[in-house]
Write a protein that holds these residues in place. Structure first.
Motif, PDB file in Angstrom:
ATOM      1  N   ASN A 274      18.271 -44.820 -40.716  1.00  0.00           N
ATOM      2  CA  ASN A 274      17.617 -45.894 -39.350  1.00  0.00           C
ATOM      3  C   ASN A 274      16.128 -46.213 -39.803  1.00  0.00           C
ATOM      4  OD1 ASN A 274      19.519 -45.797 -36.966  1.00  0.00           O
ATOM      5  ND2 ASN A 274      19.634 -43.416 -37.648  1.00  0.00           N
TER       6      ASN A 274
ATOM      7  N   LEU B 270      10.158 -46.254 -41.387  1.00  0.00           N
ATOM      8  CA  LEU B 270       8.698 -46.307 -40.837  1.00  0.00           C
ATOM      9  C   LEU B 270       8.108 -44.879 -41.030  1.00  0.00           C
ATOM     10  CD1 LEU B 270       9.366 -48.125 -37.528  1.00  0.00           C
ATOM     11  CD2 LEU B 270       8.108 -49.042 -39.402  1.00  0.00           C
TER      12      LEU B 270
ATOM     13  N   VAL C   1      22.695 -43.343 -32.588  1.00  0.00           N
ATOM     14  CA  VAL C   1      21.608 -44.026 -32.493  1.00  0.00           C
ATOM     15  C   VAL C   1      21.771 -45.593 -32.075  1.00  0.00           C
ATOM     16  CG1 VAL C   1      19.349 -44.835 -33.401  1.00  0.00           C
ATOM     17  CG2 VAL C   1      20.190 -42.376 -33.913  1.00  0.00           C
TER      18      VAL C   1
ATOM     19  N   VAL D  96      21.251 -51.749 -34.541  1.00  0.00           N
ATOM     20  CA  VAL D  96      21.110 -51.627 -32.868  1.00  0.00           C
ATOM     21  C   VAL D  96      21.613 -53.057 -32.457  1.00  0.00           C
ATOM     22  CG1 VAL D  96      19.581 -51.401 -30.763  1.00  0.00           C
ATOM     23  CG2 VAL D  96      19.298 -50.152 -32.747  1.00  0.00           C
TER      24      VAL D  96
ATOM     25  N   PRO E  32      12.643 -55.454 -30.756  1.00  0.00           N
ATOM     26  CA  PRO E  32      12.191 -54.231 -31.384  1.00  0.00           C
ATOM     27  C   PRO E  32      10.911 -54.551 -32.186  1.00  0.00           C
ATOM     28  CG  PRO E  32      13.834 -54.928 -32.440  1.00  0.00           C
ATOM     29  CD  PRO E  32      13.778 -55.810 -31.308  1.00  0.00           C
ATOM     30  N   LEU E  33      10.358 -55.671 -32.220  1.00  0.00           N
ATOM     31  CA  LEU E  33       9.443 -56.140 -33.312  1.00  0.00           C
ATOM     32  C   LEU E  33       8.086 -55.912 -32.869  1.00  0.00           C
ATOM     33  CD1 LEU E  33      11.364 -59.577 -33.746  1.00  0.00           C
ATOM     34  CD2 LEU E  33      11.072 -58.226 -35.502  1.00  0.00           C
TER      35      LEU E  33
ATOM     36  N   MET F 251       8.475 -51.513 -33.315  1.00  0.00           N
ATOM     37  CA  MET F 251       7.524 -52.212 -33.781  1.00  0.00           C
ATOM     38  C   MET F 251       7.695 -52.494 -35.378  1.00  0.00           C
ATOM     39  SD  MET F 251       3.510 -51.507 -32.927  1.00  0.00           S
ATOM     40  CE  MET F 251       3.278 -51.967 -31.173  1.00  0.00           C
ATOM     41  N   SER F 252       9.073 -53.049 -35.490  1.00  0.00           N
ATOM     42  CA  SER F 252       9.376 -53.493 -36.922  1.00  0.00           C
ATOM     43  C   SER F 252       8.316 -54.292 -37.667  1.00  0.00           C
ATOM     44  CB  SER F 252      10.687 -53.954 -37.243  1.00  0.00           C
ATOM     45  OG  SER F 252      11.679 -53.575 -35.962  1.00  0.00           O
ATOM     46  N   THR F 253       7.606 -54.840 -36.878  1.00  0.00           N
ATOM     47  CA  THR F 253       6.639 -55.819 -37.710  1.00  0.00           C
ATOM     48  C   THR F 253       5.615 -55.071 -38.327  1.00  0.00           C
ATOM     49  OG1 THR F 253       5.305 -57.748 -36.965  1.00  0.00           O
ATOM     50  CG2 THR F 253       5.340 -56.026 -35.678  1.00  0.00           C
TER      51      THR F 253
ATOM     52  N   LEU G 296      11.850 -48.315 -24.125  1.00  0.00           N
ATOM     53  CA  LEU G 296      12.724 -47.197 -24.297  1.00  0.00           C
ATOM     54  C   LEU G 296      12.680 -46.444 -25.569  1.00  0.00           C
ATOM     55  CD1 LEU G 296      15.665 -45.901 -23.595  1.00  0.00           C
ATOM     56  CD2 LEU G 296      16.268 -47.344 -25.691  1.00  0.00           C
TER      57      LEU G 296
ATOM     58  N   LEU H 112      14.506 -43.599 -27.226  1.00  0.00           N
ATOM     59  CA  LEU H 112      15.833 -42.633 -27.387  1.00  0.00           C
ATOM     60  C   LEU H 112      15.172 -41.125 -27.914  1.00  0.00           C
ATOM     61  CD1 LEU H 112      18.607 -42.469 -26.758  1.00  0.00           C
ATOM     62  CD2 LEU H 112      19.237 -42.871 -29.289  1.00  0.00           C
ATOM     63  N   GLY H 113      14.287 -41.239 -29.071  1.00  0.00           N
ATOM     64  CA  GLY H 113      13.680 -39.833 -29.409  1.00  0.00           C
ATOM     65  C   GLY H 113      12.725 -39.088 -28.568  1.00  0.00           C
TER      66      GLY H 113
ATOM     67  N   ILE I 153      17.388 -51.844 -46.797  1.00  0.00           N
ATOM     68  CA  ILE I 153      17.062 -52.134 -45.293  1.00  0.00           C
ATOM     69  C   ILE I 153      15.488 -53.102 -45.164  1.00  0.00           C
ATOM     70  CG2 ILE I 153      16.284 -51.129 -43.052  1.00  0.00           C
ATOM     71  CD1 ILE I 153      18.419 -49.129 -43.504  1.00  0.00           C
ATOM     72  N   GLU I 154      14.845 -52.492 -46.091  1.00  0.00           N
ATOM     73  CA  GLU I 154      13.310 -53.204 -46.072  1.00  0.00           C
ATOM     74  C   GLU I 154      13.683 -54.559 -46.569  1.00  0.00           C
ATOM     75  OE1 GLU I 154      11.310 -49.545 -48.053  1.00  0.00           O
ATOM     76  OE2 GLU I 154       9.624 -50.876 -47.278  1.00  0.00           O
TER      77      GLU I 154
ATOM     78  N   ASN J 142      20.655 -55.518 -44.992  1.00  0.00           N
ATOM     79  CA  ASN J 142      21.555 -54.933 -44.200  1.00  0.00           C
ATOM     80  C   ASN J 142      22.232 -55.892 -42.899  1.00  0.00           C
ATOM     81  OD1 ASN J 142      19.109 -54.308 -42.805  1.00  0.00           O
ATOM     82  ND2 ASN J 142      20.416 -53.124 -41.557  1.00  0.00           N
TER      83      ASN J 142
HETATM   84  N1  LIG Z   1      13.164 -46.828 -29.321  1.00  0.00           N
HETATM   85  C1  LIG Z   1      14.399 -46.543 -29.757  1.00  0.00           C
HETATM   86  O1  LIG Z   1      14.798 -45.654 -29.033  1.00  0.00           O
HETATM   87  C2  LIG Z   1      14.851 -47.140 -30.983  1.00  0.00           C
HETATM   88  C3  LIG Z   1      16.234 -46.610 -31.391  1.00  0.00           C
HETATM   89  C4  LIG Z   1      16.764 -47.272 -32.588  1.00  0.00           C
HETATM   90  C5  LIG Z   1      15.865 -48.332 -33.195  1.00  0.00           C
HETATM   91  N2  LIG Z   1      14.701 -48.851 -32.771  1.00  0.00           N
HETATM   92  C6  LIG Z   1      14.168 -49.734 -33.434  1.00  0.00           C
HETATM   93  O2  LIG Z   1      14.899 -50.747 -33.471  1.00  0.00           O
HETATM   94  C7  LIG Z   1      14.854 -51.642 -34.635  1.00  0.00           C
HETATM   95  C8  LIG Z   1      15.965 -52.092 -35.579  1.00  0.00           C
HETATM   96  O3  LIG Z   1      16.544 -50.364 -35.977  1.00  0.00           O
HETATM   97  P1  LIG Z   1      17.718 -50.413 -36.823  1.00  0.00           P
HETATM   98  O4  LIG Z   1      17.698 -48.994 -37.052  1.00  0.00           O
HETATM   99  O5  LIG Z   1      18.764 -50.915 -35.924  1.00  0.00           O
HETATM  100  O6  LIG Z   1      17.389 -51.101 -37.872  1.00  0.00           O
HETATM  101  P2  LIG Z   1      18.003 -52.466 -38.418  1.00  0.00           P
HETATM  102  O7  LIG Z   1      18.199 -53.485 -37.400  1.00  0.00           O
HETATM  103  O8  LIG Z   1      19.108 -52.359 -39.365  1.00  0.00           O
HETATM  104  O9  LIG Z   1      16.764 -53.169 -39.322  1.00  0.00           O
HETATM  105  C9  LIG Z   1      16.722 -54.063 -40.313  1.00  0.00           C
HETATM  106  C10 LIG Z   1      16.761 -55.267 -39.768  1.00  0.00           C
HETATM  107  O10 LIG Z   1      15.595 -55.676 -39.120  1.00  0.00           O
HETATM  108  C11 LIG Z   1      15.228 -56.926 -39.338  1.00  0.00           C
HETATM  109  N3  LIG Z   1      13.689 -56.783 -39.371  1.00  0.00           N
HETATM  110  C12 LIG Z   1      12.816 -57.245 -38.480  1.00  0.00           C
HETATM  111  N4  LIG Z   1      11.537 -57.239 -38.983  1.00  0.00           N
HETATM  112  C13 LIG Z   1      11.678 -56.429 -40.085  1.00  0.00           C
HETATM  113  C14 LIG Z   1      10.743 -56.023 -41.288  1.00  0.00           C
HETATM  114  N5  LIG Z   1       9.456 -56.029 -40.874  1.00  0.00           N
HETATM  115  N6  LIG Z   1      11.097 -55.326 -42.288  1.00  0.00           N
HETATM  116  C15 LIG Z   1      12.379 -55.352 -42.456  1.00  0.00           C
HETATM  117  N7  LIG Z   1      13.225 -55.900 -41.747  1.00  0.00           N
HETATM  118  C16 LIG Z   1      13.013 -56.270 -40.472  1.00  0.00           C
HETATM  119  C17 LIG Z   1      15.989 -57.391 -40.554  1.00  0.00           C
HETATM  120  O11 LIG Z   1      17.094 -58.090 -39.920  1.00  0.00           O
HETATM  121  P3  LIG Z   1      16.882 -59.795 -39.912  1.00  0.00           P
HETATM  122  O12 LIG Z   1      15.929 -60.104 -40.778  1.00  0.00           O
HETATM  123  O13 LIG Z   1      18.252 -60.547 -40.024  1.00  0.00           O
HETATM  124  O14 LIG Z   1      16.402 -59.905 -38.452  1.00  0.00           O
HETATM  125  C18 LIG Z   1      16.673 -55.961 -41.209  1.00  0.00           C
HETATM  126  O15 LIG Z   1      17.809 -56.484 -41.816  1.00  0.00           O
HETATM  127  C19 LIG Z   1      13.503 -51.022 -35.294  1.00  0.00           C
HETATM  128  O16 LIG Z   1      12.421 -51.502 -34.940  1.00  0.00           O
HETATM  129  C20 LIG Z   1      13.655 -49.504 -34.889  1.00  0.00           C
HETATM  130  O17 LIG Z   1      12.771 -48.968 -34.877  1.00  0.00           O
HETATM  131  C21 LIG Z   1      14.222 -48.130 -31.785  1.00  0.00           C
END
Ligand SMILES: NC(=O)c1ccc[n+]([C@@H]2O[C@H](COP(=O)([O-])OP(=O)(O)OC[C@H]3O[C@@H](n4cnc5c(N)ncnc54)[C@H](OP(=O)(O)O)[C@@H]3O)[C@@H](O)[C@H]2O)c1
Length: 338
Positions: free
Chosen positions: A40, A45, A122, A152, A214-215, A238-240, A277, A279-280, A325-326, A330
């Motif tokens: 994930n 992070l 997740v 997600v 999620p950014l 906070m992917s940003t 939200l 989930l953790g 992923i970075e 993906n």
């Molecule tokens: N709060 C919660 O409960 C919870 C649970 C799960 C995930 N999350 C959050 O949701 C987000 C997505 O999680 P995921 O596990 O499903 O991962 P993911 O979507 O597979 O993450 C990778 C994708 O995010 C995009 N992205 C945006 N900003 C990025 C950056 N600075 N560096 C790299 N990729 C970036 C890219 O796609 P594009 O460029 O195509 O947009 C990349 O392919 C994350 O922020 C994660 O922390 C939160």
């Protein structure tokens, strides 16, 4: 057992495969032989030192696995042994063996491979909580899914399509064709252009009833502006901020500084809602999560939930998996196999 260890904060060279003692299940616990473990964004992070919920390092990350029951604690039914299961793991999942409470496992649906099973917890629980439980998405409402091509994001798309919502999604342009084929009505490039006017054009200037974002940072401000009357915004990441070393710290500080504040009176007068939200932080709400899980399993059995695994990496390829992923390569889920 072999396990993927994040030895300290840093770049991918801090990731090592190490040998650890086999865990032993205690009261109410099962031991799972892991066939696939989800990777994930939180794992990335955590490695970068930007994930406050992570365990102290060195640590074995991993929130979810699919595998077979290898052994059970004293009072549990031994008939469980050898059963294929999916589990939420409070870390430790990226290993050959992991112990979890019985309450955190469910039977793997037969039609899913182990890799697909590890792609469920997740992504789909997060998407379910955001769209259904907290977002209250309705048929014919419009939803904007940021990072629609991520784990997600694709899960949210499955659920939004099932609800009958109109779907808008931001993603890197290389993912747009795939997303259209998967049922996304309107893919939007958010990296080469300002996505907000594009969305407003597409919605006849009205905006959408739900945004999931999620950014973080300034993106939350813009997403809020995309809301139509009665619109809701779910914030969940906070992917940003993502980057190793000092760059990541600076990005996190900038994101925090750019985080908007929402005054209750403004929300009232503009007929909008903002919710968060994590989930953790749901480990004490097992019954609620079990309820969501059974809806997701129903969706898998009925065919409207289709976990999509982009690539599997072996434990030894852990650095490549993080980099994949970075580099935003993906589409959907990345899983690790021992
Ligand atoms: N709060 C919660 O409960 C919870 C649970 C799960 C995930 N999350 C959050 O949701 C987000 C997505 O999680 P995921 O596990 O499903 O991962 P993911 O979507 O597979 O993450 C990778 C994708 O995010 C995009 N992205 C945006 N900003 C990025 C950056 N600075 N560096 C790299 N990729 C970036 C890219 O796609 P594009 O460029 O195509 O947009 C990349 O392919 C994350 O922020 C994660 O922390 C939160």
């Amino acid at each position: 057992m072999r396990a993927v260890v994040t030895t300290r904060n840093g770049d991918v060279d801090v990731l090592k495969v190490e040998t650890r003692p086999d865990p032993v299940p205690g009261r109410g616990e099962v031991l799972i032989r892991v066939k696939a473990a989800g990777l994930n964004f939180a794992d990335i992070l955590a490695r970068q030192g930007l994930y406050p919920d992570g365990p102290p390092k060195p640590c074995v990350m991993g929130y979810e696995v699919a595998g077979t029951v290898e052994a059970v604690g004293h009072e549990l039914d031994r008939a469980l042994v050898t059963k294929p299961v999916v589990a939420m793991t409070r870390f430790g999942g990226q290993a050959e063996l992991v112990v979890v409470p019985l309450t955190q496992i469910f039977e793997k649906p037969e039609q899913l491979s182990f890799e697909q099973g590890a792609a469920v917890p997740v992504n789909y629980l997060t998407a379910w909580a955001l769209l259904v439980t907290m977002g209250g998405l309705k048929k014919e409402e419009a939803v904007l899914i940021h990072n629609a091509g991520g784990g997600v994001g694709l899960a949210a798309l499955d659920i939004a399509k099932h609800i009958g919502a109109r779907t808008y999604g931001t993603a890197s342009t290389s993912k747009h064709e795939f997303l259209k084929a998967r049922g996304l009505d309107h893919p939007i490039d958010y990296r080469g252009q300002d996505w907000l006017p594009v969305l407003m054009d597409l919605t006849g200037g009205r905006g959408v009833e739900l945004v999931i974002d999620p950014l973080g940072g300034s993106s939350w401000k813009k997403s809020y502006r995309a809301l139509r009357t009665t619109g809701r915004m779910g914030v969940f990441g906070m992917s940003t901020a993502s980057a190793s070393g000092i760059r990541g710290k600076l990005r996190a500080i900038r994101a925090l500084a750019q985080t908007p504040r929402f005054h209750p009176l403004t929300l009232m007068n503009r007929n909008r809602g903002v919710f968060g939200l994590n989930l953790g932080h749901m480990w004490d709400e097992g019954e609620k999560v079990a309820g969501w899980t059974s809806e997701i399993v129903r969706g898998i059995n009925e065919g409207w939930i289709q976990p999509y695994v982009d690539r599997s990496f072996t434990f030894d390829q852990i650095a490549d998996a993080h980099q994949y992923i970075e580099a935003r390569k993906n589409i959907g889920k990345v899983v690790l196999v021992p």
